[in-house]
Design an enzyme around this catalytic site. Structure first.
Site, PDB file in Angstrom:
ATOM      1  N   GLY A  65       0.801  -1.223   0.000  1.00 43.59           N
ATOM      2  CA  GLY A  65       0.000   0.000   0.000  1.00 43.59           C
ATOM      3  C   GLY A  65       0.827   1.263   0.000  1.00 43.59           C
ATOM      4  O   GLY A  65       0.354   2.322  -0.392  1.00 43.59           O
TER       5      GLY A  65
ATOM      6  N   THR B 194       2.953   4.675   0.815  1.00 42.49           N
ATOM      7  CA  THR B 194       2.608   5.914   1.513  1.00 42.49           C
ATOM      8  C   THR B 194       1.119   6.211   1.446  1.00 42.49           C
ATOM      9  O   THR B 194       0.485   6.534   2.454  1.00 42.49           O
ATOM     10  CB  THR B 194       3.398   7.089   0.905  1.00 42.49           C
TER      11      THR B 194
ATOM     12  N   GLY C 290      14.252  -4.262  -2.105  1.00 44.27           N
ATOM     13  CA  GLY C 290      14.719  -4.616  -3.442  1.00 44.27           C
ATOM     14  C   GLY C 290      15.672  -3.586  -4.015  1.00 44.27           C
ATOM     15  O   GLY C 290      15.561  -2.385  -3.742  1.00 44.27           O
TER      16      GLY C 290
ATOM     17  N   GLY D 156       8.319   5.241  -4.425  1.00 42.42           N
ATOM     18  CA  GLY D 156       7.587   6.320  -3.768  1.00 42.42           C
ATOM     19  C   GLY D 156       8.440   7.397  -3.139  1.00 42.42           C
ATOM     20  O   GLY D 156       9.539   7.705  -3.615  1.00 42.42           O
ATOM     21  N   SER D 157       7.959   7.948  -2.023  1.00 42.42           N
ATOM     22  CA  SER D 157       8.603   9.101  -1.403  1.00 42.42           C
ATOM     23  C   SER D 157       8.423   9.074   0.105  1.00 42.42           C
ATOM     24  O   SER D 157       7.662   8.272   0.646  1.00 42.42           O
ATOM     25  CB  SER D 157       8.009  10.401  -1.972  1.00 42.42           C
TER      26      SER D 157
ATOM     27  N   ILE E 106      -0.855  19.357   1.651  1.00 36.82           N
ATOM     28  CA  ILE E 106      -0.732  18.679   2.937  1.00 36.82           C
ATOM     29  C   ILE E 106      -1.080  19.626   4.071  1.00 36.82           C
ATOM     30  O   ILE E 106      -1.865  19.302   4.974  1.00 36.82           O
ATOM     31  CB  ILE E 106       0.691  18.112   3.117  1.00 36.82           C
TER      32      ILE E 106
ATOM     33  N   GLY F 227       6.385  19.224   1.758  1.00 38.90           N
ATOM     34  CA  GLY F 227       6.449  18.380   0.569  1.00 38.90           C
ATOM     35  C   GLY F 227       7.073  17.032   0.852  1.00 38.90           C
ATOM     36  O   GLY F 227       7.280  16.645   2.005  1.00 38.90           O
TER      37      GLY F 227
ATOM     38  N   HIS G 198     -30.585  16.866 -13.780  1.00 39.70           N
ATOM     39  CA  HIS G 198     -30.975  18.022 -12.965  1.00 39.70           C
ATOM     40  C   HIS G 198     -31.878  17.541 -11.825  1.00 39.70           C
ATOM     41  O   HIS G 198     -32.743  16.705 -12.029  1.00 39.70           O
ATOM     42  CB  HIS G 198     -31.732  19.037 -13.813  1.00 39.70           C
TER      43      HIS G 198
END
Length: 573
Positions: free
Chosen positions: A120, A122, A198, A228-229, A268, A360, A542
């Site tokens: 999963g 981050t 890995g 990822g980060s 964030i 960030g 509508h």
């Protein structure tokens, strides 16, 4: 939560793509099975009549492809080439890796995914998923606490309260549920989930393993890096995980401080300000740029500040850096030293109960063995081309190696990572595919929400000046929407930036009720190359919020005629 949307709008130099290439029997100079997302058909000199004929062919051939894919998927994970252990190995089991793995199995590839932490990544464990659980709570609290809002409905509500641990458990339980769902979906399809960290050992070779145990070595025809980060913490800031925290810590909601400073007012920071103020905290934003909410369209950010910041217990400092932050200790509060962002001169010192670092995210690319294949990162990001193929230190493509998601820095959003992964699988299975990143939407899940796709107005005008075309703007207010008024949520604005000469959509920005859901009609139109003169004739139910976007299209003034007939049936002309 969104990963920090610090988009380098070198993306803006990408062509604003128009119509999909629909032919698989083009002239000899055009590769077969070439599929660009939103590529102009005119670029290949197709006539409308040829396109209609080839579309019929593509529909027929697509049925064959779908049938074959369904058969291979039903048989489970495919058999690899005799020369390799796997057809595809993915390093990282976040949303990007998961999307690539599922697409690969559907295409009949023998697939393995390596994860050193938890499935999963981050998004599921420390980002999108738990943050949306907290924001769901803040939205309910905000509504129950708004006496004027409730009275407008004729409702009477006693004082609202919350159980901090119960709120935290809701976020944690949701992450666990989604993580299990992702894991089970891959296991059900036969994806091999390999546990350990890995790294790339050499061309088409990967090693993985746990600390203290021997490494395992496997080979693969193609490799995708999807690591990822992690939260980015500037120098001078000491994180203790209790009083000075990142978003990873904040999502556990171990405390609700009386006064919290949030460093950074992007996605964030904004989302956490929504959570904390709804739960009773006072917030101080610290922003290095001269205005809050950098990266948003200026007109949208101005309105959002009036609604999301000014009426709430939020103050702010702009044009300053937090040069040093010291955690609370021995009865002393958190100390924050501010300096002028331009002159670097001392400006002020803040004493608060807690500080959230929302500056960030940084790519997680250390230890991947990139030196084994002569790849050098750029500010931590792995360089790739527009097909996510990794570029080495000599500017050459590394054969059979791809990088997707936050690790390549093209667009740090979970769904962008998944789209990139799917695009890579399309390529390695013989269908060339280039993802149009300007068609990928983004959203900030405050109350009300903010969403966007494409260029901001300043970016569009800069592009127009360089390329010699005009830009027009259409707007509509949520105050004119029946459904929004029925919900007593009329505060909001939708804005579209477009070319009046040909009806090309350059960008759409929405601030208002369910903006994150409304943006997709515009993002799909950009991806498919649909022009305003066509989509403005579409029918919307509508009363629904979708009519906000409908009115946006109808308000546009385009010089080119529509390519549709009555009855809403599209015919190429």
């Amino acid at each position: 939560m969104q990963s920090a949307l610090s988009i380098s709008f070198s993306q803006a130099s990408l062509p604003i793509l128009n119509r999909p290439l629909c032919s698989s029997n083009a002239g000899p100079s055009t590769p077969r099975n070439l599929r660009f997302c939103g590529l102009r058909r005119e670029a290949f000199g197709f006539s409308p009549s040829k396109q209609l004929t080839s579309c019929r062919f593509r529909i027929h051939s697509r049925r064959i492809e779908v049938s074959a894919a369904a058969s291979s998927s039903a048989a489970g994970n495919g058999a690899p080439s005799k020369s390799f252990d796997y057809d595809l190995v993915i390093i990282g089991a976040g949303v990007g890796g998961h999307g690539a793995a599922l697409q690969a199995v559907e295409k009949g590839l023998k697939t393995a995914i390596i994860e050193g932490d938890v499935v999963g990544g981050t998004c599921v464990n420390r980002g999108c998923v738990p943050s949306k659980a907290l924001l769901a709570v803040s939205g309910r609290m905000r509504e129950l606490q708004n006496e004027h809002h409730m009275k407008a409905f004729g409702l009477q509500v006693s004082a609202a309260g919350y159980d901090r641990q119960g709120v935290a458990d809701h976020a944690s339980n949701l992450a666990t549920k989604i993580r299990n769902n992702l894991t089970n979906s891959m296991k059900a399809l036969g994806v091999d989930i390999l546990t350990g960290f890995g790294s790339v050992l050499g061309p088409q070779k990967v090693k993985y393993g746990k600390v203290g145990f021997p490494d395992n070595i496997i080979t693969a025809k193609d490799i995708i890096i999807a690591t990822g980060s992690v939260p980015f913490v500037p120098k001078g800031i000491e994180v203790d995980g209790k009083t000075v925290i990142t978003s990873d810590h904040a999502l556990k909601l171990e405390s609700v401080p009386d006064w919290i400073a949030i460093v950074g007012s992007g996605y964030i920071g904004l989302e956490f300000s929504d959570v904390y103020t709804a739960l009773g905290s006072e917030v101080t934003f610290i922003e290095a740029l001269d205005q809050l909410m950098p990266g948003f369209d200026p007109e949208i950010s101005k309105l959002a500040q009036r609604v999301l910041i000014n009426p709430r217990k939020i103050d702010y400092h702009t044009g300053v850096f937090a040069s040093k932050i010291t955690p609370a200790k021995d009865g002393r509060p958190v100390m924050i030293e501010l300096i002028d962002a331009k002159t670097k001169e001392p400006k002020d010192t803040l004493e608060v109960d807690a500080a959230l670092i929302a500056t960030g995210r940084a790519p997680f690319t250390n230890g991947l063995g990139l030196e084994n294949i002569n790849v050098a990162t750029q500010r931590g990001f792995i360089p790739v081309d527009d097909r996510m193929r990794v570029i080495d230190g000599n500017g050459k493509l590394v054969p059979h190696l791809y990088c997707i998601g936050d690790a390549n820095g093209k667009l740090m959003l979970a769904h962008a990572a998944s789209a990139q992964g799917i695009s890579v699988v399309e390529q390695v299975t013989g269908r060339d595919h280039v993802l149009n990143h300007l068609s990928i939407p983004a959203a900030c899940f405050t109350h009300p929400e903010i969403s966007m796709v494409g260029l901001t107005e300043p970016q569009a005008r800069e592009k127009a000046e360089k390329e010699g075309f005009k830009v027009s703007i259409s707007k509509t207010s949520f105050k004119a929407n029946t459904k929004a008024l029925a919900e007593n949520e009329g505060e909001g604005l939708a804005k579209m930036i477009y070319r009046p000469d040909n009806g090309e959509i350059l960008g759409v920005h929405i601030f208002g009720l369910h903006a994150a859901d409304l943006i997709h009609e515009a993002s799909n139109a950009i991806a498919l190359g649909t022009r305003i003169q066509d989509i403005k004739l579409a029918v919307h139910a509508h009363p629904t919020l979708s009519e906000v976007v409908d009115e946006l299209f109808k308000a546009a003034k385009v010089e080119s005629p529509a390519s549709t007939t009555a009855q809403g049936v599209k015919v190429a002309v």
